[in-house]
Design an enzyme around this catalytic site. Structure first.
Site, PDB file in Angstrom:
ATOM      1  N   HIS A 111     -14.919   2.036  -2.278  1.00 10.90           N
ATOM      2  CA  HIS A 111     -13.603   1.059  -1.526  1.00 10.90           C
ATOM      3  C   HIS A 111     -12.721   1.929  -0.823  1.00 10.90           C
ATOM      4  CE1 HIS A 111     -14.799  -2.177  -4.810  1.00 10.90           C
ATOM      5  NE2 HIS A 111     -15.584  -1.987  -4.125  1.00 10.90           N
ATOM      6  N   TYR A 132       0.831  -1.200  -0.162  1.00  9.95           N
ATOM      7  CA  TYR A 132      -0.153  -0.043   0.058  1.00  9.95           C
ATOM      8  C   TYR A 132       0.995   1.257   0.123  1.00  9.95           C
ATOM      9  CZ  TYR A 132      -4.572  -2.360  -0.024  1.00  9.95           C
ATOM     10  OH  TYR A 132      -5.485  -3.469  -0.503  1.00  9.95           O
ATOM     11  N   CYS A 158      -1.103   3.773  16.089  1.00  9.76           N
ATOM     12  CA  CYS A 158      -2.307   4.701  16.357  1.00  9.76           C
ATOM     13  C   CYS A 158      -1.994   5.654  17.326  1.00  9.76           C
ATOM     14  CB  CYS A 158      -3.672   3.691  16.882  1.00  9.76           C
ATOM     15  SG  CYS A 158      -4.939   4.828  17.131  1.00  9.76           S
ATOM     16  N   CYS A 208     -11.337   0.921  18.747  1.00  9.73           N
ATOM     17  CA  CYS A 208     -10.644   2.328  18.586  1.00  9.73           C
ATOM     18  C   CYS A 208     -11.290   2.720  17.265  1.00  9.73           C
ATOM     19  CB  CYS A 208      -9.222   2.230  18.386  1.00  9.73           C
ATOM     20  SG  CYS A 208      -8.424   3.751  18.074  1.00  9.73           S
ATOM     21  N   CYS A 249      -5.349   5.142  20.552  1.00 12.51           N
ATOM     22  CA  CYS A 249      -5.207   4.404  21.542  1.00 12.51           C
ATOM     23  C   CYS A 249      -3.823   3.953  22.070  1.00 12.51           C
ATOM     24  CB  CYS A 249      -5.841   3.120  21.134  1.00 12.51           C
ATOM     25  SG  CYS A 249      -5.093   2.333  19.736  1.00 12.51           S
ATOM     26  N   CYS A 254      -7.589   2.709  12.353  1.00 15.85           N
ATOM     27  CA  CYS A 254      -6.847   1.994  13.627  1.00 15.85           C
ATOM     28  C   CYS A 254      -7.605   0.621  13.252  1.00 15.85           C
ATOM     29  CB  CYS A 254      -7.108   2.377  14.953  1.00 15.85           C
ATOM     30  SG  CYS A 254      -6.276   1.497  16.008  1.00 15.85           S
ATOM     31  N   ARG A 280       1.672   1.462  -3.708  1.00 15.16           N
ATOM     32  CA  ARG A 280       0.718   2.159  -4.387  1.00 15.16           C
ATOM     33  C   ARG A 280       0.186   3.619  -4.091  1.00 15.16           C
ATOM     34  NH1 ARG A 280      -3.725  -1.640  -4.007  1.00 15.16           N
ATOM     35  NH2 ARG A 280      -4.908   0.053  -4.860  1.00 15.16           N
TER      36      ARG A 280
HETATM   37  C1  BJW Z   1      -9.374  -0.371 -19.438  1.00  8.09           C
HETATM   38  C2  BJW Z   1      -7.979   0.231 -19.510  1.00  8.09           C
HETATM   39  C3  BJW Z   1      -8.102   1.379 -20.117  1.00  8.09           C
HETATM   40  C4  BJW Z   1      -7.657  -1.539 -18.607  1.00  8.09           C
HETATM   41  N1  BJW Z   1      -9.329   2.001 -20.407  1.00  8.09           N
HETATM   42  N2  BJW Z   1     -10.357   0.192 -19.510  1.00  8.09           N
HETATM   43  C5  BJW Z   1     -21.801 -11.583  -4.644  1.00  8.09           C
HETATM   44  C6  BJW Z   1     -21.486 -12.651  -5.595  1.00  8.09           C
HETATM   45  C7  BJW Z   1     -20.237 -12.991  -5.331  1.00  8.09           C
HETATM   46  C8  BJW Z   1     -19.198 -12.653  -4.426  1.00  8.09           C
HETATM   47  C9  BJW Z   1     -19.763 -11.579  -3.780  1.00  8.09           C
HETATM   48  C10 BJW Z   1     -20.897 -10.931  -3.995  1.00  8.09           C
HETATM   49  N3  BJW Z   1     -21.249 -10.042  -3.044  1.00  8.09           N
HETATM   50  C11 BJW Z   1     -20.052  -9.884  -2.197  1.00  8.09           C
HETATM   51  C12 BJW Z   1     -19.191 -10.769  -2.612  1.00  8.09           C
HETATM   52  C13 BJW Z   1     -17.746 -10.987  -2.032  1.00  8.09           C
HETATM   53  C14 BJW Z   1     -16.715 -10.068  -2.614  1.00  8.09           C
HETATM   54  C15 BJW Z   1     -16.788 -10.220  -4.162  1.00  8.09           C
HETATM   55  O1  BJW Z   1     -17.150  -9.372  -4.749  1.00  8.09           O
HETATM   56  N4  BJW Z   1     -16.372 -11.360  -4.783  1.00  8.09           N
HETATM   57  C16 BJW Z   1     -16.034 -11.237  -6.190  1.00  8.09           C
HETATM   58  C17 BJW Z   1     -14.476 -11.010  -6.602  1.00  8.09           C
HETATM   59  C18 BJW Z   1     -16.269 -12.778  -6.175  1.00  8.09           C
HETATM   60  N5  BJW Z   1     -16.919  -8.678  -2.326  1.00  8.09           N
HETATM   61  C19 BJW Z   1     -16.746  -7.995  -1.083  1.00  8.09           C
HETATM   62  O2  BJW Z   1     -16.070  -8.983  -0.165  1.00  8.09           O
HETATM   63  C20 BJW Z   1     -17.094  -6.787  -0.858  1.00  8.09           C
HETATM   64  N6  BJW Z   1     -17.711  -6.768   0.590  1.00  8.09           N
HETATM   65  C21 BJW Z   1     -18.853  -7.081   0.784  1.00  8.09           C
HETATM   66  O3  BJW Z   1     -19.842  -7.594   0.190  1.00  8.09           O
HETATM   67  O4  BJW Z   1     -19.369  -6.878   2.034  1.00  8.09           O
HETATM   68  C22 BJW Z   1     -20.637  -7.619   2.641  1.00  8.09           C
HETATM   69  C23 BJW Z   1     -20.142  -8.852   3.028  1.00  8.09           C
HETATM   70  C24 BJW Z   1     -19.033  -9.160   3.695  1.00  8.09           C
HETATM   71  C25 BJW Z   1     -18.881 -10.334   4.331  1.00  8.09           C
HETATM   72  C26 BJW Z   1     -19.857 -11.220   4.206  1.00  8.09           C
HETATM   73  C27 BJW Z   1     -20.989 -11.224   3.292  1.00  8.09           C
HETATM   74  C28 BJW Z   1     -21.106  -9.899   2.893  1.00  8.09           C
HETATM   75  C29 BJW Z   1     -15.767  -5.856  -0.643  1.00  8.09           C
HETATM   76  C30 BJW Z   1     -15.132  -5.759  -2.022  1.00  8.09           C
HETATM   77  C31 BJW Z   1     -13.799  -4.844  -1.778  1.00  8.09           C
HETATM   78  C32 BJW Z   1     -12.905  -4.882  -2.809  1.00  8.09           C
HETATM   79  N7  BJW Z   1     -11.881  -4.304  -2.647  1.00  8.09           N
HETATM   80  C33 BJW Z   1     -10.680  -3.868  -3.681  1.00  8.09           C
HETATM   81  C34 BJW Z   1      -9.530  -3.423  -2.926  1.00  8.09           C
HETATM   82  C35 BJW Z   1      -9.562  -2.478  -2.718  1.00  8.09           C
HETATM   83  C36 BJW Z   1      -8.407  -1.606  -2.075  1.00  8.09           C
HETATM   84  C37 BJW Z   1      -7.257  -1.696  -2.949  1.00  8.09           C
HETATM   85  O5  BJW Z   1      -7.240  -0.809  -3.917  1.00  8.09           O
HETATM   86  O6  BJW Z   1      -6.221  -2.361  -2.616  1.00  8.09           O
HETATM   87  O7  BJW Z   1     -11.064  -3.218  -4.380  1.00  8.09           O
HETATM   88  S1  BJW Z   1     -10.264  -5.585  -4.839  1.00  8.09           S
HETATM   89  C38 BJW Z   1     -10.032  -4.617  -6.053  1.00  8.09           C
HETATM   90  O8  BJW Z   1     -11.228  -4.967  -7.108  1.00  8.09           O
HETATM   91  C39 BJW Z   1     -10.283  -3.206  -5.970  1.00  8.09           C
HETATM   92  C40 BJW Z   1     -11.342  -2.846  -6.918  1.00  8.09           C
HETATM   93  O9  BJW Z   1     -11.670  -1.537  -6.671  1.00  8.09           O
HETATM   94  C41 BJW Z   1     -12.124  -3.813  -7.449  1.00  8.09           C
HETATM   95  C42 BJW Z   1     -12.357  -3.984  -8.719  1.00  8.09           C
HETATM   96  O10 BJW Z   1     -11.623  -4.040  -9.608  1.00  8.09           O
HETATM   97  P1  BJW Z   1     -11.523  -3.186 -11.050  1.00  8.09           P
HETATM   98  O11 BJW Z   1     -11.632  -1.715 -10.675  1.00  8.09           O
HETATM   99  O12 BJW Z   1     -12.732  -3.612 -11.823  1.00  8.09           O
HETATM  100  O13 BJW Z   1     -10.165  -3.632 -11.784  1.00  8.09           O
HETATM  101  P2  BJW Z   1      -9.942  -4.904 -12.529  1.00  8.09           P
HETATM  102  O14 BJW Z   1      -8.399  -5.070 -12.541  1.00  8.09           O
HETATM  103  O15 BJW Z   1     -10.539  -5.886 -11.993  1.00  8.09           O
HETATM  104  O16 BJW Z   1     -10.420  -4.588 -13.955  1.00  8.09           O
HETATM  105  C43 BJW Z   1      -9.789  -3.574 -14.851  1.00  8.09           C
HETATM  106  C44 BJW Z   1     -10.650  -3.282 -16.149  1.00  8.09           C
HETATM  107  O17 BJW Z   1     -10.205  -2.104 -16.777  1.00  8.09           O
HETATM  108  C45 BJW Z   1     -10.624  -4.378 -16.823  1.00  8.09           C
HETATM  109  O18 BJW Z   1     -11.837  -4.442 -17.376  1.00  8.09           O
HETATM  110  C46 BJW Z   1      -9.645  -3.993 -18.073  1.00  8.09           C
HETATM  111  O19 BJW Z   1      -9.942  -4.610 -19.369  1.00  8.09           O
HETATM  112  C47 BJW Z   1      -9.871  -2.486 -17.875  1.00  8.09           C
HETATM  113  N8  BJW Z   1      -8.840  -1.621 -18.740  1.00  8.09           N
HETATM  114  N9  BJW Z   1      -7.008  -0.691 -19.110  1.00  8.09           N
HETATM  115  C48 BJW Z   1     -10.429   1.302 -20.203  1.00  8.09           C
HETATM  116  N10 BJW Z   1      -6.884   1.967 -20.686  1.00  8.09           N
HETATM  117 ZN    ZN Z   2      -6.390   3.229  17.642  1.00  8.54          ZN
END
Ligand code: BJW
Ligand code: ZN
Length: 331
Positions: free
Chosen positions: A148, A87, A207, A161, A210, A156, A90
């Site tokens: 996100h 991170y 933190c 906390c 805390c 923390c 990043r």
């Molecule tokens: C271009 C280009 C150019 C390239 N021009 N285009 C329903 C079904 C199945 C699973 C779940 C569901 N609901 C929830 C889940 C679980 C899970 C999930 O979704 N899992 C799936 C992967 C299977 N979701 C969660 O856990 C979420 N929380 C949640 O649901 O809480 C409720 C809950 C909790 C516990 C139990 C039950 C319910 C939280 C999701 C958090 C995602 N976090 C991340 C990391 C963030 C921090 C960080 O940045 O490090 O978010 S993961 C990562 O993926 C990041 C992104 O925001 C996210 C999406 O990715 P993104 O932006 O789409 O990137 P890529 O790389 O995948 O795609 C890039 C695209 O750009 C591609 O298409 C390229 O072709 C294109 N491209 N160059 C135009 N120049």
């Molecule tokens: Zn704290």
């Protein structure tokens, strides 16, 4: 002379397995100019041409680790030093990057559409990106929903906390994570070929509230809930009217929920879907339907061209001059 949409080079036609969707700019232009309620769902592809890697596909590896595997509470518990290195890197890369024409175009659309339509404003942006580039492009904050979180929020890890610090641009976050850009080529700790010094637990940020909890980035990891306040604001806007005219799905693989699910929500309110992506296989939730568009190309090129009838020509060089740099502190 400013290039216009008709001169741009992005591919206008694409094919899905079931049928052909003619992604013609003129029908999109006709639709957006009469739209009063618009959503955009943003993903990492938006910032790709600013030099920031996406999560999936090429560039989705950080050293030998899959980037999505580092974005979990389990990874942080197991090796907080490694996850902080990821991170901190990043944060460092995003601070060095510049918003691109698509960030500026979307920010301009948000300004142009402020107060248009029912509910609070006519254009709302749901961003999955944590890189801060939309904010730096001057995107009005009241219409930008960070699903996100942000790389520059710090919180923390102690359950009891509530310490939370927004807009912490300190780079490096702690001296032990310093990245040296001075050698040529600069240190590239994203490559497994580059030796990565181990970071001791006692050198990671603690933190100030805390006094004991380890600090962590304020981003949403897999299995964590999205910020309640953000979800509520989005929900309020969506339910403020029976209709949504358009949702633009920009640079996302549409893999991650609940973010990807907003496409179906918008569609249920009548929205037509416009996808902007370099990979035509990356369809939104629910696929494509008649009347939708798929523009294959770089978001930085396609988005400004698509928005041009509403916002005019985006002069990136001029916009970049005006950009407010985050205050970066060297530790
Ligand atoms: C271009 C280009 C150019 C390239 N021009 N285009 C329903 C079904 C199945 C699973 C779940 C569901 N609901 C929830 C889940 C679980 C899970 C999930 O979704 N899992 C799936 C992967 C299977 N979701 C969660 O856990 C979420 N929380 C949640 O649901 O809480 C409720 C809950 C909790 C516990 C139990 C039950 C319910 C939280 C999701 C958090 C995602 N976090 C991340 C990391 C963030 C921090 C960080 O940045 O490090 O978010 S993961 C990562 O993926 C990041 C992104 O925001 C996210 C999406 O990715 P993104 O932006 O789409 O990137 P890529 O790389 O995948 O795609 C890039 C695209 O750009 C591609 O298409 C390229 O072709 C294109 N491209 N160059 C135009 N120049
Ligand atoms: Zn704290």
């Amino acid at each position: 002379m400013a290039p216009s949409a008709s001169q741009s080079t992005f591919q206008l036609h694409t094919q899905t397995s079931s049928s052909t969707f003619a992604a013609d700019t003129s029908s999109f232009h006709a639709h957006i100019t009469k739209s009063t309620r618009i959503l955009a769902l943003l993903g990492a592809g938006l910032s790709a041409s600013s030099g920031l890697p996406t999560f999936r596909g090429a560039g989705g590896l950080w050293r030998e680790h899959d980037a999505t595997e580092l974005a979990t509470p389990e990874a942080f518990d197991e090796d907080p030093g490694l996850v902080w290195q990821f991170y901190n890197w990043r944060r460092h890369m995003a601070l060095k990057a510049q918003p691109n024409a698509a960030h500026y175009a979307l920010a301009e659309l948000a300004r142009k559409m402020e107060g248009r339509g029912e509910g609070e404003g006519g254009f709302q942006t749901l961003s999955q990106n944590v890189d801060g580039l939309s904010q730096r492009a001057g995107h009005p904050r009241s219409t930008l929903h960070l699903l996100h979180g942000s790389l520059y929020d710090i919180k923390c890890t102690d359950f009891y906390c509530k310490y939370f610090q927004p807009d912490n641009f300190t780079n490096p976050i702690v001296p032990a994570l310093h990245i040296d850009d001075s050698p040529s080529p600069p240190e590239d700790i994203s490559s497994a070929h580059f030796p990565l010094p181990e970071v001791r637990l006692e050198d990671l940020p603690r933190c100030p509230s805390c006094g004991s909890g380890l600090l962590r980035p304020g981003v949403v990891w897999f299995g964590e809930m999205l910020p309640e306040k953000v979800m509520r604001a989005v929900e309020n806007w969506i339910t403020a009217s029976e209709k949504i005219d358009l949702i633009m799905v920009i640079g996302t693989s549409s893999n991650v929920h609940p973010a990807a699910g907003y496409v179906s929500v918008a569609r249920a309110k009548g929205a037509r879907v416009a996808v902007i992506n370099t990979d035509k296989r990356h369809l939104p939730d629910g696929g494509l339907r008649e009347g939708d568009w798929f523009f294959v190309g770089d978001a930085a090129e396609v988005v400004p061209a698509l928005l041009e009838p509403v916002i005019g020509y985006v002069d990136v060089a001029k916009m970049q001059e005006k950009e407010t740099e985050p205050v970066e502190k060297e530790k």
